[in-house]
Design a protein around this motif. Structure first.
Motif, short mmCIF file in Angstrom:
data_model
loop_
_atom_site.label_atom_id
_atom_site.label_comp_id
_atom_site.label_asym_id
_atom_site.label_seq_id
_atom_site.Cartn_x
_atom_site.Cartn_y
_atom_site.Cartn_z
N ALA A 90 -9.85 17.24 -24.26
CA ALA A 90 -10.47 18.32 -23.48
C ALA A 90 -11.37 19.13 -24.40
N GLU A 91 -12.51 19.54 -23.88
CA GLU A 91 -13.51 20.24 -24.70
C GLU A 91 -12.91 21.44 -25.42
N ALA A 92 -12.08 22.22 -24.76
CA ALA A 92 -11.49 23.42 -25.36
C ALA A 92 -10.50 23.10 -26.48
N ALA A 93 -10.02 21.85 -26.54
CA ALA A 93 -9.02 21.46 -27.54
C ALA A 93 -9.61 20.69 -28.71
N ARG A 94 -10.90 20.45 -28.71
CA ARG A 94 -11.52 19.67 -29.79
C ARG A 94 -11.44 20.41 -31.12
N GLY A 95 -11.24 19.63 -32.18
CA GLY A 95 -11.13 20.19 -33.51
C GLY A 95 -9.75 20.73 -33.84
N ARG A 96 -8.77 20.48 -32.98
CA ARG A 96 -7.42 21.00 -33.18
C ARG A 96 -6.41 19.90 -33.50
N GLY A 97 -6.87 18.68 -33.78
CA GLY A 97 -5.97 17.60 -34.17
C GLY A 97 -5.37 16.82 -33.02
N VAL A 98 -5.85 17.05 -31.80
CA VAL A 98 -5.30 16.37 -30.63
C VAL A 98 -5.59 14.87 -30.69
#
Length: 164
Positions: A90-98
């Motif tokens: 999900a765009e809002a979760a990018r860059g968080r290791g998902v």
């Protein structure tokens, strides 16, 4: 963030919305004949296992493993070969290791299930560069088309041999 990855039956509204965003993205970046993303119904096939990453009630991403069966000449000794499908954060979760967590989970499950090789198809355009970098960090290398895929300037094929 409290990340939980679990198998999904593709019946929820949130996953339908996330997969539609994935389909819209791939359709916007690739010509129709070069877009190989699967829709919700295709992902419900019995040879596909699907996982979602959640933080509480927030859907953060998804990934699927398609069983390609025993494929001589691709997987060593005719062993099981799997394909990574529908990787999307999900765009809002990018860059968080998902995406990293989803790939770690998928690869661990593939090893547990006895897969010898994983392969994938992704776009060759700049908009897919982050995905290609992620796969390369996991050890995937560029390869020839596999399965029913054919050479396509809009596709890049990658594969990894899994350690036993």
């Amino acid at each position: 963030m409290q990340l939980t990855i679990r198998k999904d039956d593709l019946s929820g509204e949130f996953i339908a919305q996330l997969l539609q965003k994935h389909l819209d993205f791939t359709a916007g970046e690739s010509p129709p004949e070069s877009s190989h993303a699967l829709d919700l119904e295709a992902l419900r096939a019995p040879d596909i296992t699907f996982w979602c990453a959640w933080d509480g009630d927030s859907l953060l991403g998804c990934v699927a493993l398609k069983d390609l069966g025993v494929t001589d000449g691709v997987a060593p000794g005719g062993a099981r070969h799997g394909e990574v499908k529908s990787m999307h954060t999900a765009e809002a979760a990018r860059g968080r290791g998902v995406a990293r967590a989803l790939m770690e989970h998928l690869m661990a499950e593939a090893r547990r299930l006895g897969y010898a090789r994983l392969s994938l198809e992704t776009g060759s355009m700049e908009s897919f560069a982050a995905a290609r970098r992620l796969y390369a960090r996991f050890g995937f290398e560029t390869c020839a088309p596999f399965g029913d895929y054919v050479l396509d300037p809009h596709s890049e094929f990658m594969t990894i041999e899994l350690a036993a």
